[in-house]
Write an enzyme that holds these catalytic residues in place. Structure first.
Site, mmCIF file in Angstrom:
data_model
loop_
_atom_site.group_PDB
_atom_site.id
_atom_site.type_symbol
_atom_site.label_atom_id
_atom_site.label_comp_id
_atom_site.label_asym_id
_atom_site.label_seq_id
_atom_site.Cartn_x
_atom_site.Cartn_y
_atom_site.Cartn_z
ATOM 1 C CE LYS A 111 2.956 -2.884 4.626
ATOM 2 N NZ LYS A 111 4.393 -3.010 4.892
ATOM 3 C CB SER A 112 0.626 -9.528 2.315
ATOM 4 O OG SER A 112 1.328 -9.377 3.522
ATOM 5 C CB THR A 113 -1.246 -5.675 6.028
ATOM 6 O OG1 THR A 113 -0.041 -6.179 6.607
ATOM 7 C CG2 THR A 113 -2.220 -5.283 7.125
ATOM 8 C CE1 TYR A 114 -5.202 -0.799 4.207
ATOM 9 C CE2 TYR A 114 -2.840 -0.577 3.936
ATOM 10 C CZ TYR A 114 -4.033 -0.122 4.457
ATOM 11 O OH TYR A 114 -4.059 1.006 5.242
ATOM 12 N NE ARG A 116 -1.246 -11.771 4.462
ATOM 13 C CZ ARG A 116 -0.453 -12.658 5.031
ATOM 14 N NH1 ARG A 116 -0.848 -13.305 6.110
ATOM 15 N NH2 ARG A 116 0.726 -12.889 4.524
ATOM 16 C CB THR A 135 -1.581 9.065 -8.444
ATOM 17 O OG1 THR A 135 -1.378 10.483 -8.456
ATOM 18 C CG2 THR A 135 -3.072 8.775 -8.317
ATOM 19 C CG LEU A 136 -0.180 5.052 -3.926
ATOM 20 C CD1 LEU A 136 -0.035 5.020 -2.411
ATOM 21 C CD2 LEU A 136 0.667 3.969 -4.573
ATOM 22 C CD GLU A 137 -7.339 1.197 -8.229
ATOM 23 O OE1 GLU A 137 -8.488 0.813 -7.939
ATOM 24 O OE2 GLU A 137 -6.435 0.420 -8.556
ATOM 25 C CD GLN A 156 8.770 -4.436 -0.165
ATOM 26 O OE1 GLN A 156 8.585 -5.455 -0.811
ATOM 27 N NE2 GLN A 156 9.409 -4.419 0.998
#
Length: 188
Positions: A111-114, A116, A135-137, A156
């Site tokens: 997401k662009s929020t992160y 940025r 699993t996310l990094e 997303q």
């Protein structure tokens, strides 16, 4: 190959269990507080991370080797927020469980929020007939500590439907991350 709309995503989630739990709309506030949005969007689904994290550390001076990754490289942490050290990373898992249809490939984007804030989520596909928690990094590219939030939007997922079914799916070939239930370390 075409990108799938909110109507298709909603139908597949509600009728076929493609995403569980599923939010049929964008959620931006919880109990009157603003959050980083999650849920169904026009052409994708914004996923959340659960409150279980593995934060990378080099206190044991191990070598990072994707073929022989040491669990000692991480500190386990559970909470509503996670602080990632400067120029480091953390692993987490999605709150949502996915079941990807045989004729669909997804792409998970940060997401662009992160972004940025200098926090980058890995780009990864969910292959046809893969299922499990993702699993996310999260990479902290800044020289300062960075915060990520559990139970709020972090990435997303875009759904791409092929005009023909693949010959061999992720399930057919016994993919090594099939059915993962928690934060899963690299496997060779």
């Amino acid at each position: 190959m075409s990108i799938k709309s909110d109507r298709w995503i909603r139908h597949m989630a509600e009728e076929h269990g493609m995403i569980e739990p599923f939010s049929p709309r964008q959620v931006r506030h919880v109990e009157g507080n603003s959050i980083i949005s999650y849920g169904l969007s026009s052409y994708g689904y914004d996923i959340r991370c659960a409150g279980e994290f593995k934060v990378f550390t080099n206190v044991r001076s191990v070598i990072v080797d994707p073929k022989n990754f040491s669990e000692h490289s991480f500190v386990d942490f559970t909470g509503d927020t996670c602080i990632i050290p400067p120029n480091s990373f953390a692993l987490a898992r999605t709150l949502e469980y996915f079941r990807i249809p045989r004729n669909v490939l997804t792409i998970c984007l940060g997401k662009s929020t992160y972004a940025r804030c200098g926090i980058i989520v890995n780009v990864t596909p969910f292959e046809p007939e893969w299922e499990g928690y993702v699993t996310l990094e999260f990479s902290n590219t800044t020289p300062l500590p960075a915060k990520i939030y559990a139970n709020e939007g972090v990435a997303q997922v875009l759904f791409l439907e092929s005009d023909e079914v693949c010959e061999v799916s992720y399930a057919d070939r016994g993919g090594k991350y099939q059915g993962q239930s928690g934060v899963t370390l690299p496997k060779a």
